[in-house]
Design a protein around this motif. Structure first.
Motif, PDB file in Angstrom:
ATOM      1  N   LEU A  14       2.265 -10.174  -7.216  1.00 51.08           N
ATOM      2  CA  LEU A  14       2.168 -12.102  -5.994  1.00 51.08           C
ATOM      3  C   LEU A  14       1.301 -11.846  -5.247  1.00 51.08           C
ATOM      4  N   ALA A  15       1.287 -10.015  -4.558  1.00 54.26           N
ATOM      5  CA  ALA A  15       0.134  -9.859  -3.717  1.00 54.26           C
ATOM      6  C   ALA A  15      -1.682  -9.618  -4.922  1.00 54.26           C
ATOM      7  N   VAL A  16      -1.510  -8.965  -5.668  1.00 58.01           N
ATOM      8  CA  VAL A  16      -2.756  -8.986  -6.551  1.00 58.01           C
ATOM      9  C   VAL A  16      -3.227 -10.865  -7.134  1.00 58.01           C
ATOM     10  N   GLY A  17      -2.305 -11.529  -7.081  1.00 59.62           N
ATOM     11  CA  GLY A  17      -2.752 -12.970  -7.273  1.00 59.62           C
ATOM     12  C   GLY A  17      -2.822 -13.397  -6.364  1.00 59.62           C
ATOM     13  N   ARG A  18      -2.848 -13.053  -5.021  1.00 56.03           N
ATOM     14  CA  ARG A  18      -3.333 -13.678  -4.335  1.00 56.03           C
ATOM     15  C   ARG A  18      -4.630 -13.584  -3.468  1.00 56.03           C
ATOM     16  N   GLY A  19      -5.577 -11.952  -4.502  1.00 56.36           N
ATOM     17  CA  GLY A  19      -6.577 -11.786  -4.157  1.00 56.36           C
ATOM     18  C   GLY A  19      -6.452 -10.750  -3.086  1.00 56.36           C
ATOM     19  N   LEU A  20      -5.948  -9.832  -2.517  1.00 53.82           N
ATOM     20  CA  LEU A  20      -5.665  -8.425  -1.797  1.00 53.82           C
ATOM     21  C   LEU A  20      -6.012  -7.458  -2.355  1.00 53.82           C
ATOM     22  N   THR A  21      -7.188  -6.561  -2.052  1.00 57.99           N
ATOM     23  CA  THR A  21      -7.624  -5.485  -2.097  1.00 57.99           C
ATOM     24  C   THR A  21      -5.906  -4.671  -2.279  1.00 57.99           C
ATOM     25  N   ASN A  22      -5.645  -3.573  -2.891  1.00 61.56           N
ATOM     26  CA  ASN A  22      -5.162  -2.133  -2.350  1.00 61.56           C
ATOM     27  C   ASN A  22      -4.318  -2.065  -1.235  1.00 61.56           C
ATOM     28  N   ALA A  23      -5.939  -1.688  -0.770  1.00 57.06           N
ATOM     29  CA  ALA A  23      -5.252  -1.647   0.925  1.00 57.06           C
ATOM     30  C   ALA A  23      -4.732  -2.695   1.946  1.00 57.06           C
ATOM     31  N   GLU A  24      -4.743  -3.991   1.714  1.00 57.11           N
ATOM     32  CA  GLU A  24      -4.578  -4.687   2.248  1.00 57.11           C
ATOM     33  C   GLU A  24      -3.430  -5.148   1.816  1.00 57.11           C
ATOM     34  N   ILE A  25      -2.663  -4.641   0.389  1.00 57.28           N
ATOM     35  CA  ILE A  25      -1.653  -5.020  -0.284  1.00 57.28           C
ATOM     36  C   ILE A  25      -0.580  -3.497   0.205  1.00 57.28           C
ATOM     37  N   ALA A  26      -1.301  -2.256   0.421  1.00 51.95           N
ATOM     38  CA  ALA A  26      -0.253  -1.453   1.463  1.00 51.95           C
ATOM     39  C   ALA A  26       0.014  -1.992   2.610  1.00 51.95           C
ATOM     40  N   ARG A  27      -1.049  -2.279   3.004  1.00 54.75           N
ATOM     41  CA  ARG A  27      -0.386  -2.495   4.886  1.00 54.75           C
ATOM     42  C   ARG A  27       0.462  -3.724   4.702  1.00 54.75           C
ATOM     43  N   THR A  28       0.054  -4.410   3.582  1.00 53.12           N
ATOM     44  CA  THR A  28       1.127  -5.758   4.278  1.00 53.12           C
ATOM     45  C   THR A  28       2.512  -5.687   3.455  1.00 53.12           C
ATOM     46  N   LEU A  29       2.943  -4.227   2.727  1.00 53.08           N
ATOM     47  CA  LEU A  29       3.792  -3.942   2.223  1.00 53.08           C
ATOM     48  C   LEU A  29       4.453  -3.014   2.745  1.00 53.08           C
ATOM     49  N   HIS A  30       3.657  -2.091   3.098  1.00 51.76           N
ATOM     50  CA  HIS A  30       4.513  -0.912   4.171  1.00 51.76           C
ATOM     51  C   HIS A  30       4.008  -0.040   3.077  1.00 51.76           C
ATOM     52  N   LEU A  31       3.256   0.066   2.340  1.00 47.58           N
ATOM     53  CA  LEU A  31       2.839   1.505   1.450  1.00 47.58           C
ATOM     54  C   LEU A  31       1.744   2.014   1.764  1.00 47.58           C
ATOM     55  N   SER A  32       1.722   3.029   0.480  1.00 48.35           N
ATOM     56  CA  SER A  32       0.331   4.202   0.997  1.00 48.35           C
ATOM     57  C   SER A  32      -0.549   3.605  -0.580  1.00 48.35           C
ATOM     58  N   VAL A  33      -1.809   3.489   0.095  1.00 52.81           N
ATOM     59  CA  VAL A  33      -2.931   2.905  -1.046  1.00 52.81           C
ATOM     60  C   VAL A  33      -2.901   3.524  -2.719  1.00 52.81           C
ATOM     61  N   PRO A  34      -1.820   4.714  -2.810  1.00 52.79           N
ATOM     62  CA  PRO A  34      -2.038   5.570  -3.852  1.00 52.79           C
ATOM     63  C   PRO A  34      -0.516   5.151  -4.432  1.00 52.79           C
ATOM     64  N   THR A  35       0.720   4.903  -3.418  1.00 52.24           N
ATOM     65  CA  THR A  35       1.698   4.134  -4.223  1.00 52.24           C
ATOM     66  C   THR A  35       0.894   2.675  -4.751  1.00 52.24           C
ATOM     67  N   VAL A  36       0.466   1.614  -4.204  1.00 57.48           N
ATOM     68  CA  VAL A  36       0.054   0.827  -4.896  1.00 57.48           C
ATOM     69  C   VAL A  36      -0.775   0.859  -5.521  1.00 57.48           C
ATOM     70  N   LYS A  37      -1.238   1.838  -5.740  1.00 59.07           N
ATOM     71  CA  LYS A  37      -1.870   2.082  -6.753  1.00 59.07           C
ATOM     72  C   LYS A  37      -1.429   2.530  -8.657  1.00 59.07           C
ATOM     73  N   ALA A  38      -0.593   3.620  -8.261  1.00 62.33           N
ATOM     74  CA  ALA A  38       0.408   3.109  -9.056  1.00 62.33           C
ATOM     75  C   ALA A  38       1.269   1.971  -9.764  1.00 62.33           C
ATOM     76  N   HIS A  39       1.107   2.263  -8.149  1.00 60.63           N
ATOM     77  CA  HIS A  39       2.307   0.470  -8.893  1.00 60.63           C
ATOM     78  C   HIS A  39       1.026  -0.266  -9.809  1.00 60.63           C
ATOM     79  N   VAL A  40      -0.129  -1.021  -9.516  1.00 57.56           N
ATOM     80  CA  VAL A  40      -1.230  -1.386 -10.289  1.00 57.56           C
ATOM     81  C   VAL A  40      -0.877  -0.620 -11.685  1.00 57.56           C
ATOM     82  N   SER A  41      -0.642   0.279 -11.434  1.00 61.61           N
ATOM     83  CA  SER A  41      -1.084   0.521 -13.202  1.00 61.61           C
ATOM     84  C   SER A  41       0.074   0.624 -13.576  1.00 61.61           C
TER      85      SER A  41
END
Length: 219
Positions: free
Chosen positions: A168-195
């Protein structure tokens, strides 16, 4: 300290090239290593200068940015490519992304956002301006919206709760860093989820994730 982003600016308009080089080269973490007036010159300079990111105009003589992007993407270790265009409805937008572009921006994008995009793609985080994402979604959709919506919802149903939040965050156009801040995750964790989203949704880029989310009516 991270190494500087090595930037190659490619545009057939010398004034545009000079303005971009002057504006972007003054940053402490970006070094403009060269300029090219067409795709052929860009390919040659990539070999000579080994840039991290190529800022690539689409419409150029001799070899277009689309052709040059495709040629670069076929190489074993290509630089990241951000495609620039004057119009967000450019008919080559989809083709450029399919050719391997990591980002797509309008030429009237504010300098700060262009810099943000350069830094993002250098870090492996694709970047699309929101208006371009909306245009892509509108162009790619066909007339069978009901079928597409049902198919998209079925595809998203295989995701975990956290993966759906990232989608959903990707669908809103958020970057990995923005997703990390919004969902309280690390950027590497977000990248793993996107993969994992790429694998589970059987897509190859973030735009296709956004299209799936929009088709499902979730954004």
């Amino acid at each position: 300290m991270s190494p500087k982003v090595r930037l190659l600016v490619v545009d057939d308009d010398p004034l545009v090239r000079s303005a971009l080089a002057l504006m972007l080269g003054g940053q402490p973490d970006v070094e403009v290593v060269g300029e090219a007036a067409d795709g052929r010159a860009a390919l040659r300079l990539v070999d000579e200068l080994d840039p991290t990111v190529v800022l690539m105009d689409i419409r150029m003589p001799r070899m277009s940015g689309l052709e040059a992007t495709r040629a670069l993407h076929e190489r074993p270790d290509p630089p990241h490519v951000i495609v620039l265009t004057t119009f967000d409805a450019d008919e080559h937008v989809v083709g450029a992304l399919a050719a391997g572009a990591d980002g797509f921006l309008l030429k009237d994008t504010p300098p700060a956002q262009i810099l943000e995009a350069i830094r993002a793609v250098a870090d492996g985080d694709p970047m699309l301006s929101p208006s371009v994402t909306r245009t892509l979604i509108a162009r790619i959709r066909d007339d069978s919206e009901d079928d597409r919506g049902e198919s998209a919802r079925l595809r998203l149903s295989v995701l975990t709760g956290r993966e759906q939040e990232v989608a959903l965050a990707v669908g809103r156009g958020l970057t990995n860093a923005e997703i990390a801040r919004t969902l309280h995750l690390s950027v590497p964790t977000v990248k793993a989820h996107v993969s994992r989203l790429f694998d589970k949704l059987q897509v190859t880029n973030r735009v296709q994730i956004a299209i799936c989310v929009h088709d499902a009516g979730l954004v």
